[in-house]
Motif scaffolding. Structure first.
Motif, PDB file in Angstrom:
ATOM      1  N   UNK A  89       0.781  -1.231   0.000  1.00 62.11           N
ATOM      2  CA  UNK A  89       0.000   0.000   0.000  1.00 62.11           C
ATOM      3  C   UNK A  89       0.812   1.280   0.000  1.00 62.11           C
ATOM      4  N   UNK A  90       2.039   1.217   0.447  1.00 62.50           N
ATOM      5  CA  UNK A  90       2.835   2.429   0.559  1.00 62.50           C
ATOM      6  C   UNK A  90       3.424   2.812  -0.797  1.00 62.50           C
ATOM      7  N   UNK A  91       3.166   4.024  -1.236  1.00 57.06           N
ATOM      8  CA  UNK A  91       3.591   4.448  -2.579  1.00 57.06           C
ATOM      9  C   UNK A  91       5.112   4.422  -2.756  1.00 57.06           C
ATOM     10  N   UNK A  92       5.870   4.712  -1.707  1.00 59.23           N
ATOM     11  CA  UNK A  92       7.340   4.684  -1.814  1.00 59.23           C
ATOM     12  C   UNK A  92       7.847   3.254  -2.006  1.00 59.23           C
ATOM     13  N   UNK A  93       7.266   2.312  -1.250  1.00 60.97           N
ATOM     14  CA  UNK A  93       7.659   0.910  -1.415  1.00 60.97           C
ATOM     15  C   UNK A  93       7.182   0.375  -2.764  1.00 60.97           C
ATOM     16  N   UNK A  94       5.998   0.789  -3.202  1.00 61.30           N
ATOM     17  CA  UNK A  94       5.487   0.344  -4.502  1.00 61.30           C
ATOM     18  C   UNK A  94       6.422   0.789  -5.625  1.00 61.30           C
ATOM     19  N   UNK A  95       6.921   1.999  -5.532  1.00 57.63           N
ATOM     20  CA  UNK A  95       7.855   2.514  -6.543  1.00 57.63           C
ATOM     21  C   UNK A  95       9.106   1.627  -6.625  1.00 57.63           C
ATOM     22  N   UNK A  96       9.673   1.274  -5.470  1.00 61.38           N
ATOM     23  CA  UNK A  96      10.845   0.399  -5.446  1.00 61.38           C
ATOM     24  C   UNK A  96      10.490  -1.020  -5.885  1.00 61.38           C
ATOM     25  N   UNK A  97       9.337  -1.492  -5.470  1.00 61.96           N
ATOM     26  CA  UNK A  97       8.866  -2.829  -5.857  1.00 61.96           C
ATOM     27  C   UNK A  97       8.773  -2.948  -7.374  1.00 61.96           C
ATOM     28  N   UNK A  98       8.210  -1.937  -8.006  1.00 64.24           N
ATOM     29  CA  UNK A  98       8.097  -1.937  -9.474  1.00 64.24           C
ATOM     30  C   UNK A  98       9.466  -1.954 -10.133  1.00 64.24           C
ATOM     31  N   UNK A  99      10.389  -1.145  -9.629  1.00 59.01           N
ATOM     32  CA  UNK A  99      11.739  -1.100 -10.201  1.00 59.01           C
ATOM     33  C   UNK A  99      12.482  -2.415  -9.980  1.00 59.01           C
ATOM     34  N   UNK A 100      12.296  -3.003  -8.811  1.00 56.36           N
ATOM     35  CA  UNK A 100      13.057  -4.200  -8.444  1.00 56.36           C
ATOM     36  C   UNK A 100      12.578  -5.472  -9.141  1.00 56.36           C
ATOM     37  N   UNK A 101      11.270  -5.720  -9.138  1.00 59.00           N
ATOM     38  CA  UNK A 101      10.770  -6.997  -9.675  1.00 59.00           C
ATOM     39  C   UNK A 101       9.468  -6.842 -10.461  1.00 59.00           C
ATOM     40  N   UNK A 102       9.121  -5.617 -10.810  1.00 62.96           N
ATOM     41  CA  UNK A 102       7.843  -5.346 -11.468  1.00 62.96           C
ATOM     42  C   UNK A 102       7.591  -6.117 -12.748  1.00 62.96           C
ATOM     43  N   UNK A 103       8.642  -6.504 -13.455  1.00 61.46           N
ATOM     44  CA  UNK A 103       8.468  -7.260 -14.697  1.00 61.46           C
ATOM     45  C   UNK A 103       8.170  -8.733 -14.444  1.00 61.46           C
ATOM     46  N   UNK A 104       8.279  -9.189 -13.197  1.00 65.62           N
ATOM     47  CA  UNK A 104       8.164 -10.619 -12.887  1.00 65.62           C
ATOM     48  C   UNK A 104       6.954 -10.967 -12.031  1.00 65.62           C
ATOM     49  N   UNK A 105       6.256  -9.948 -11.504  1.00 66.25           N
ATOM     50  CA  UNK A 105       5.130 -10.184 -10.604  1.00 66.25           C
ATOM     51  C   UNK A 105       3.967  -9.268 -10.974  1.00 66.25           C
ATOM     52  N   UNK A 106       2.797  -9.611 -10.463  1.00 63.45           N
ATOM     53  CA  UNK A 106       1.649  -8.711 -10.549  1.00 63.45           C
ATOM     54  C   UNK A 106       1.667  -7.876  -9.271  1.00 63.45           C
ATOM     55  N   UNK A 107       1.500  -6.566  -9.400  1.00 60.32           N
ATOM     56  CA  UNK A 107       1.534  -5.682  -8.241  1.00 60.32           C
ATOM     57  C   UNK A 107       0.164  -5.040  -8.054  1.00 60.32           C
ATOM     58  N   UNK A 108      -0.363  -5.151  -6.832  1.00 53.97           N
ATOM     59  CA  UNK A 108      -1.608  -4.482  -6.459  1.00 53.97           C
ATOM     60  C   UNK A 108      -1.249  -3.455  -5.391  1.00 53.97           C
ATOM     61  N   UNK A 109      -1.533  -2.191  -5.682  1.00 55.76           N
ATOM     62  CA  UNK A 109      -1.247  -1.131  -4.724  1.00 55.76           C
ATOM     63  C   UNK A 109      -2.463  -0.949  -3.828  1.00 55.76           C
ATOM     64  N   UNK A 110      -2.359  -1.491  -2.612  1.00 56.15           N
ATOM     65  CA  UNK A 110      -3.482  -1.420  -1.680  1.00 56.15           C
ATOM     66  C   UNK A 110      -3.013  -1.745  -0.267  1.00 56.15           C
ATOM     67  N   UNK A 111      -3.676  -1.157   0.695  1.00 55.45           N
ATOM     68  CA  UNK A 111      -3.540  -1.573   2.088  1.00 55.45           C
ATOM     69  C   UNK A 111      -4.647  -2.582   2.344  1.00 55.45           C
ATOM     70  N   UNK A 112      -4.357  -3.589   3.142  1.00 60.84           N
ATOM     71  CA  UNK A 112      -5.324  -4.656   3.385  1.00 60.84           C
ATOM     72  C   UNK A 112      -5.725  -4.644   4.850  1.00 60.84           C
ATOM     73  N   UNK A 113      -7.029  -4.783   5.078  1.00 61.79           N
ATOM     74  CA  UNK A 113      -7.556  -4.829   6.437  1.00 61.79           C
ATOM     75  C   UNK A 113      -8.747  -5.750   6.513  1.00 61.79           C
ATOM     76  N   UNK A 114      -9.370  -5.803   7.693  1.00 56.83           N
ATOM     77  CA  UNK A 114     -10.472  -6.742   7.886  1.00 56.83           C
ATOM     78  C   UNK A 114     -11.785  -6.279   7.251  1.00 56.83           C
ATOM     79  N   UNK A 115     -11.894  -4.978   6.935  1.00 51.49           N
ATOM     80  CA  UNK A 115     -13.077  -4.501   6.221  1.00 51.49           C
ATOM     81  C   UNK A 115     -12.686  -3.329   5.334  1.00 51.49           C
ATOM     82  N   UNK A 116     -13.446  -3.165   4.254  1.00 51.98           N
ATOM     83  CA  UNK A 116     -13.185  -2.058   3.339  1.00 51.98           C
ATOM     84  C   UNK A 116     -13.548  -0.754   4.009  1.00 51.98           C
ATOM     85  N   UNK A 117     -12.808   0.273   3.655  1.00 52.34           N
ATOM     86  CA  UNK A 117     -13.125   1.578   4.193  1.00 52.34           C
ATOM     87  C   UNK A 117     -11.964   2.529   4.045  1.00 52.34           C
ATOM     88  N   UNK A 118     -12.031   3.592   4.811  1.00 47.07           N
ATOM     89  CA  UNK A 118     -10.998   4.610   4.784  1.00 47.07           C
ATOM     90  C   UNK A 118     -10.474   4.778   6.202  1.00 47.07           C
TER      91      UNK A 118
END
Length: 182
Positions: A89-118
């Motif tokens: 979910x963190x945009x800074x980590x997502x940026x590095x994740x994409x650069x590091x292995x983005x061509x080899x995995x599917x990336x979903x940018x999201x925070x995960x919790x027990x229920x949807x919301x804000x």
């Protein structure tokens, strides 16, 4: 074991070599000292994935919740060409994740919790982890079962946020996602 020998680790400044990948850690990430203190860090998950793949006789779908910069997935992909979905979910980590292995995995940018919301929270990034603090921005929370439909192996590392995580409910209840129990 062959797996342990195959996943060679060497630090290179703010980067670390994990198997066939060079992972950019960003600034002040604690992965290098952690791996120095715990030389078998991540190896058990690689072994579990391999055993599950051999038992099922096919490639497996792995979901990495709290993927951070992609270090766990890099270790897994250095052993086999797994079908991996990284959730971060963190945009800074997502940026590095994409650069590091983005061509080899599917990336979903999201925070995960027990229920949807804000969630209204601030974010404290320190030593390669993310903590939530009072106040701050609005963060969208999704449930794991809304993000994925199939999973053979679920890895959750969300630095304490996983204690109320929907993945814990899935694990405890044995809820089926797609075709496999996690």
């Amino acid at each position: 074991m062959k797996i342990i020998n195959k996943i060679k680790r060497k630090t290179v400044g703010e980067k670390i070599n994990l198997g066939k990948f060079t992972i950019n850690l960003g600034r002040n990430h604690n992965l290098i000292p952690v791996m120095q203190d715990y030389p078998n860090y991540g190896i058990n998950l690689v072994k579990i994935a391999k055993e599950l793949r051999l038992k099922l006789g096919r490639n497996i779908k792995i979901v990495d919740v709290g993927a951070n910069v992609g270090d766990t997935s890099a270790m897994l992909l250095s052993d086999y060409d797994y079908d991996i979905t990284c959730i971060e979910g963190d945009e800074k980590f997502v940026e590095l994740l994409k650069k590091n292995i983005g061509d080899y995995v599917k990336i979903i940018e999201a925070f995960v919790g027990e229920k949807q919301g804000v969630l209204t929270t601030g974010m404290n990034r320190a030593n390669g982890t993310l903590g939530f603090i009072k106040g701050g921005d609005f963060v969208r929370i999704e449930t794991l079962d809304n993000l994925i439909d199939e999973c053979d192996l679920l890895k959750v590392d969300t630095d304490g946020f996983d204690k109320s995580h929907s993945s814990m409910q899935i694990i405890v209840t044995g809820k089926q996602i797609g075709r496999a129990h996690v």
